[in-house]
Scaffold this motif. Structure first.
Motif, PDB file in Angstrom:
ATOM      1  N   HIS A  10     -23.923  20.210 122.263  1.00  0.00           N
ATOM      2  CA  HIS A  10     -23.596  18.803 122.074  1.00  0.00           C
ATOM      3  C   HIS A  10     -22.452  18.653 121.090  1.00  0.00           C
ATOM      4  CE1 HIS A  10     -24.125  14.590 122.063  1.00  0.00           C
ATOM      5  NE2 HIS A  10     -24.457  14.545 120.802  1.00  0.00           N
ATOM      6  N   PHE A  11     -21.462  17.866 121.465  1.00  0.00           N
ATOM      7  CA  PHE A  11     -20.309  17.575 120.610  1.00  0.00           C
ATOM      8  C   PHE A  11     -19.941  18.784 119.752  1.00  0.00           C
ATOM      9  CE2 PHE A  11     -21.753  13.335 121.713  1.00  0.00           C
ATOM     10  CZ  PHE A  11     -20.565  12.797 122.127  1.00  0.00           C
ATOM     11  N   ASN A  12     -19.493  18.520 118.531  1.00  0.00           N
ATOM     12  CA  ASN A  12     -19.078  19.649 117.691  1.00  0.00           C
ATOM     13  C   ASN A  12     -19.933  19.710 116.434  1.00  0.00           C
ATOM     14  OD1 ASN A  12     -18.126  17.313 116.687  1.00  0.00           O
ATOM     15  ND2 ASN A  12     -16.145  18.088 116.046  1.00  0.00           N
ATOM     16  N   VAL A  13     -21.208  19.353 116.582  1.00  0.00           N
ATOM     17  CA  VAL A  13     -22.059  19.310 115.386  1.00  0.00           C
ATOM     18  C   VAL A  13     -23.019  20.497 115.276  1.00  0.00           C
ATOM     19  CG1 VAL A  13     -21.963  16.799 115.238  1.00  0.00           C
ATOM     20  CG2 VAL A  13     -23.847  17.871 116.485  1.00  0.00           C
ATOM     21  N   GLU A  14     -23.118  21.296 116.324  1.00  0.00           N
ATOM     22  CA  GLU A  14     -24.130  22.359 116.305  1.00  0.00           C
ATOM     23  C   GLU A  14     -23.740  23.490 115.360  1.00  0.00           C
ATOM     24  OE1 GLU A  14     -26.228  23.375 119.750  1.00  0.00           O
ATOM     25  OE2 GLU A  14     -26.041  21.401 120.646  1.00  0.00           O
ATOM     26  N   ILE A  15     -22.433  23.644 115.166  1.00  0.00           N
ATOM     27  CA  ILE A  15     -21.933  24.671 114.239  1.00  0.00           C
ATOM     28  C   ILE A  15     -21.417  23.935 113.008  1.00  0.00           C
ATOM     29  CG2 ILE A  15     -20.269  26.542 113.957  1.00  0.00           C
ATOM     30  CD1 ILE A  15     -20.015  26.551 117.059  1.00  0.00           C
ATOM     31  N   ASN A  16     -21.804  24.374 111.825  1.00  0.00           N
ATOM     32  CA  ASN A  16     -21.337  23.702 110.598  1.00  0.00           C
ATOM     33  C   ASN A  16     -19.926  24.204 110.243  1.00  0.00           C
ATOM     34  OD1 ASN A  16     -20.928  22.398 108.233  1.00  0.00           O
ATOM     35  ND2 ASN A  16     -22.892  22.962 107.305  1.00  0.00           N
ATOM     36  N   ILE A  17     -18.939  23.655 110.940  1.00  0.00           N
ATOM     37  CA  ILE A  17     -17.555  24.090 110.711  1.00  0.00           C
ATOM     38  C   ILE A  17     -17.039  23.660 109.335  1.00  0.00           C
ATOM     39  CG2 ILE A  17     -15.179  23.979 111.598  1.00  0.00           C
ATOM     40  CD1 ILE A  17     -16.364  23.810 114.395  1.00  0.00           C
ATOM     41  N   PRO A  18     -17.388  22.440 108.856  1.00  0.00           N
ATOM     42  CA  PRO A  18     -16.936  22.091 107.508  1.00  0.00           C
ATOM     43  C   PRO A  18     -17.362  23.128 106.457  1.00  0.00           C
ATOM     44  CG  PRO A  18     -17.768  20.140 108.617  1.00  0.00           C
ATOM     45  CD  PRO A  18     -18.045  21.298 109.526  1.00  0.00           C
ATOM     46  N   ALA A  19     -18.574  23.678 106.575  1.00  0.00           N
ATOM     47  CA  ALA A  19     -19.019  24.702 105.614  1.00  0.00           C
ATOM     48  C   ALA A  19     -18.146  25.949 105.740  1.00  0.00           C
ATOM     49  CB  ALA A  19     -20.481  25.055 105.864  1.00  0.00           C
ATOM     50  N   LEU A  20     -17.842  26.332 106.973  1.00  0.00           N
ATOM     51  CA  LEU A  20     -17.003  27.516 107.177  1.00  0.00           C
ATOM     52  C   LEU A  20     -15.608  27.291 106.586  1.00  0.00           C
ATOM     53  CD1 LEU A  20     -16.773  30.349 108.433  1.00  0.00           C
ATOM     54  CD2 LEU A  20     -16.040  29.260 110.571  1.00  0.00           C
ATOM     55  N   GLU A  21     -15.106  26.079 106.764  1.00  0.00           N
ATOM     56  CA  GLU A  21     -13.788  25.733 106.185  1.00  0.00           C
ATOM     57  C   GLU A  21     -13.829  25.976 104.675  1.00  0.00           C
ATOM     58  OE1 GLU A  21     -10.945  24.183 107.533  1.00  0.00           O
ATOM     59  OE2 GLU A  21     -11.612  23.682 109.576  1.00  0.00           O
ATOM     60  N   GLU A  22     -14.907  25.509 104.032  1.00  0.00           N
ATOM     61  CA  GLU A  22     -15.026  25.661 102.571  1.00  0.00           C
ATOM     62  C   GLU A  22     -15.121  27.124 102.147  1.00  0.00           C
ATOM     63  OE1 GLU A  22     -17.673  21.679 101.965  1.00  0.00           O
ATOM     64  OE2 GLU A  22     -18.408  23.514 100.991  1.00  0.00           O
ATOM     65  N   MET A  23     -15.755  27.933 103.001  1.00  0.00           N
ATOM     66  CA  MET A  23     -15.960  29.340 102.649  1.00  0.00           C
ATOM     67  C   MET A  23     -14.712  30.182 102.872  1.00  0.00           C
ATOM     68  SD  MET A  23     -19.565  29.698 104.669  1.00  0.00           S
ATOM     69  CE  MET A  23     -19.919  31.433 104.354  1.00  0.00           C
ATOM     70  N   SER A  24     -13.706  29.582 103.538  1.00  0.00           N
ATOM     71  CA  SER A  24     -12.568  30.386 103.996  1.00  0.00           C
ATOM     72  C   SER A  24     -11.374  30.291 103.062  1.00  0.00           C
ATOM     73  CB  SER A  24     -12.143  29.913 105.382  1.00  0.00           C
ATOM     74  OG  SER A  24     -13.214  30.043 106.262  1.00  0.00           O
ATOM     75  N   VAL A  25     -10.589  31.363 103.057  1.00  0.00           N
ATOM     76  CA  VAL A  25      -9.344  31.334 102.296  1.00  0.00           C
ATOM     77  C   VAL A  25      -8.152  31.113 103.218  1.00  0.00           C
ATOM     78  CG1 VAL A  25     -10.117  32.693 100.328  1.00  0.00           C
ATOM     79  CG2 VAL A  25      -9.250  33.881 102.355  1.00  0.00           C
ATOM     80  N   ALA A  26      -8.344  31.382 104.516  1.00  0.00           N
ATOM     81  CA  ALA A  26      -7.228  31.190 105.453  1.00  0.00           C
ATOM     82  C   ALA A  26      -7.784  30.909 106.839  1.00  0.00           C
ATOM     83  CB  ALA A  26      -6.357  32.437 105.496  1.00  0.00           C
ATOM     84  N   LYS A  27      -6.959  30.255 107.653  1.00  0.00           N
ATOM     85  CA  LYS A  27      -7.364  29.946 109.026  1.00  0.00           C
ATOM     86  C   LYS A  27      -6.112  29.998 109.895  1.00  0.00           C
ATOM     87  CE  LYS A  27      -8.745  25.893 111.698  1.00  0.00           C
ATOM     88  NZ  LYS A  27      -9.031  24.453 111.628  1.00  0.00           N
ATOM     89  N   ARG A  28      -6.210  30.649 111.040  1.00  0.00           N
ATOM     90  CA  ARG A  28      -5.057  30.603 111.951  1.00  0.00           C
ATOM     91  C   ARG A  28      -5.552  30.606 113.393  1.00  0.00           C
ATOM     92  NH1 ARG A  28      -2.481  36.482 112.931  1.00  0.00           N
ATOM     93  NH2 ARG A  28      -4.458  37.592 113.000  1.00  0.00           N
ATOM     94  N   LEU A  29      -4.724  30.033 114.259  1.00  0.00           N
ATOM     95  CA  LEU A  29      -5.048  30.025 115.681  1.00  0.00           C
ATOM     96  C   LEU A  29      -4.519  31.337 116.257  1.00  0.00           C
ATOM     97  CD1 LEU A  29      -6.108  27.978 117.903  1.00  0.00           C
ATOM     98  CD2 LEU A  29      -3.711  27.526 118.381  1.00  0.00           C
ATOM     99  N   VAL A  30      -5.440  32.212 116.714  1.00  0.00           N
ATOM    100  CA  VAL A  30      -4.962  33.510 117.200  1.00  0.00           C
ATOM    101  C   VAL A  30      -4.644  33.498 118.682  1.00  0.00           C
ATOM    102  CG1 VAL A  30      -5.758  35.108 115.450  1.00  0.00           C
ATOM    103  CG2 VAL A  30      -7.354  34.373 117.191  1.00  0.00           C
ATOM    104  N   ARG A  31      -5.296  32.659 119.446  1.00  0.00           N
ATOM    105  CA  ARG A  31      -4.952  32.395 120.849  1.00  0.00           C
ATOM    106  C   ARG A  31      -5.466  30.985 121.116  1.00  0.00           C
ATOM    107  NH1 ARG A  31      -6.421  36.734 124.779  1.00  0.00           N
ATOM    108  NH2 ARG A  31      -7.355  35.087 126.012  1.00  0.00           N
TER     109      ARG A  31
END
Ligand code: SAH
Length: 419
Positions: free
Chosen positions: A296-317
């Motif tokens: 359902h939608f984009n709420v099943e994975i806690n992406i905001p938490a992952l954002e906070e835990m991360s030092v970098a993010k990139r689109l690899v494909r």
């Protein structure tokens, strides 16, 4: 907003060819369309539909239009729109469409609102968005509404909650509850399209991987079955003892997400719930883990938490975001956590949508005829309609079945005959 908002009307021709290709696999809907064209049972009814804008949905829109309905279409998810299909519906069918793949949240809600400006008498939802917006912000539209249809499990759960609180203002038909819908669409449709979405996004080999399926409802069952077919070691996580037991007996390993998180290579959530993959799970995941959602939608994975835990993010494909954590581990989120089968693939194949949308078309006819007699409740699709769709689908597949003999009918209806 003018009478459409799509990416590019020049894409229409390609869209039309793909809509026709899907139609080949939608024989039940075609039969309904032919009857609708003759009988015009929907003459004069204004319909606003909020569905994934795909080739299959386009065939449903054509069916409603053939029946005389005045339809408009808006997307039910910002990432699931097929822009060529949206263009073709506008250009070839003169159906107003408000949907652009990748639209932001503001545009998404502007599009919903444009579809509601049509002053619908019947609405069709996939996730309860139109009904929710009408009940919260556009109450002046409610008196026009005869009834509504809901396509998906999560939407039905929300509508039932509204009905329970006495908040529902018109009858709703739960298309998802038809057997010809959830037995096939949710199971075989999700099973195949989710694998398709994960493979298209990543091009990863499934054989030998630990594949974690969160949730063993109809969708989870379908995905677990198909992932096993691809040679993955499937692990199921659940909160309900009944489906958990079923998963065990179906031969899957069942364990809490906290354990599964440590050994999974690929994760897919199909629960309809919130934060099923959360901070504490990301904390223990292996380097390289791939995480997707098909629920359902984009709420099943806690992406905001992952954002906070991360030092970098990139689109690899396309559709693969690589997050780098402080300890150097990389975790991959597919399709921004939105339904991966519709984000990077094309949703369920036409052959299952044939039955789902036959239910939508016949439920529309039913609501138009009988809606005024119904209460403000959630109804199932009438059983006659469900059975008829199964019969027509078998006919189309040229599968014949047996008929009870009079002796068997008698036996099944009597209690006097012994063993
Ligand atoms: N609206 C919510 C969740 C629903 S998605 C969201 O977007 O997050 C699941 C629904 O998508 C299913 O009920 C299924 O019937 C529908 N669906 C899947 N493939 C489709 C396709 N090819 N065309 C239209 N709808 C599709």
């Amino acid at each position: 907003m003018s009478n459409n908002d799509v990416k590019d009307l020049n894409l229409a021709e390609g869209g039309r060819r793909r809509i026709e290709w899907a139609e080949r696999e939608m024989p039940v809907l075609r039969l309904i369309r032919e009857r609708f064209a003759k009988e015009r049972p929907l003459e004069g009814v204004r319909v606003s539909a909020c569905l994934h804008v795909t080739t299959e949905t386009a065939n449903l829109m054509r069916t409603l239009q053939a029946g005389g309905a005045d339809v408009v279409l808006t997307a039910s998810n910002p990432l699931s729109t097929q822009d060529d299909v949206a263009a073709s519906l506008v250009v070839h069918n003169e159906i107003p469409v408000y949907a652009i793949k990748g639209e932001d949240n503001v545009t998404y809600y502007k599009h919903l609102s444009a579809a509601l400006d049509h002053k619908p008498m019947i609405t069709m939802d996939d996730g309860a968005d139109l009904v929710t917006v009408m009940h919260k912000e556009r109450r002046e539209l409610i008196p026009n509404v005869i009834g509504s249809m809901e396509e998906t499990t999560t939407g039905v759960i929300r509508m039932r909650a509204m009905a329970k609180d006495g908040m529902l203002s018109f009858p709703v038909v739960a298309v998802n509850d038809a057997m010809t819908k959830h037995f096939f669409d949710n199971r075989y449709g999700t099973g195949q399209s989710t694998i398709d979405g994960i493979i298209r996004a990543t091009n990863i080999l499934l054989a030998g991987k630990n594949f974690v399926v969160a949730g063993y409802g109809w969708c989870g069952r379908g995905l677990a079955m198909r992932a096993r077919g691809m040679g993955a070691n499937v692990i199921v996580t659940e909160v309900d003892p009944m489906p958990a037991l079923e998963a065990v007996m179906d031969g899957f390993r069942v364990m809490p997400m906290e354990e599964a998180a440590q050994i999974g290579d690929i994760f897919c959530t199909l629960t309809g719930d919130l934060n099923v993959i959360d901070r504490k799970h990301f904390e223990v995941m292996k380097d390289g883990a791939i995480v997707a959602n098909s629920g359902h939608f984009n709420v099943e994975i806690n992406i905001p938490a992952l954002e906070e835990m991360s030092v970098a993010k990139r689109l690899v494909r396309p559709f693969v975001d690589q997050y780098e954590l402080k300890d150097g581990r990389q975790i991959h989120i597919l399709g921004e956590g939105r339904l991966i089968n519709l984000a990077s693939a094309e949703g369920h194949p036409a052959s299952v949508m044939d039955m789902s949308f036959a239910n939508q078309a016949l439920a529309t006819e039913y609501i138009f005829k009988h809606g005024r007699e119904l209460e403000k409740k959630v109804y199932s699709v009438p059983e006659e309609i469900d059975r008829e769709i199964a019969r027509l689908k078998l006919d189309a597949m040229k599968v014949k079945i047996d008929t009870l003999t009079p002796e068997q009918v008698h036996y099944l209806n009597s209690w006097q005959e012994g063993t």
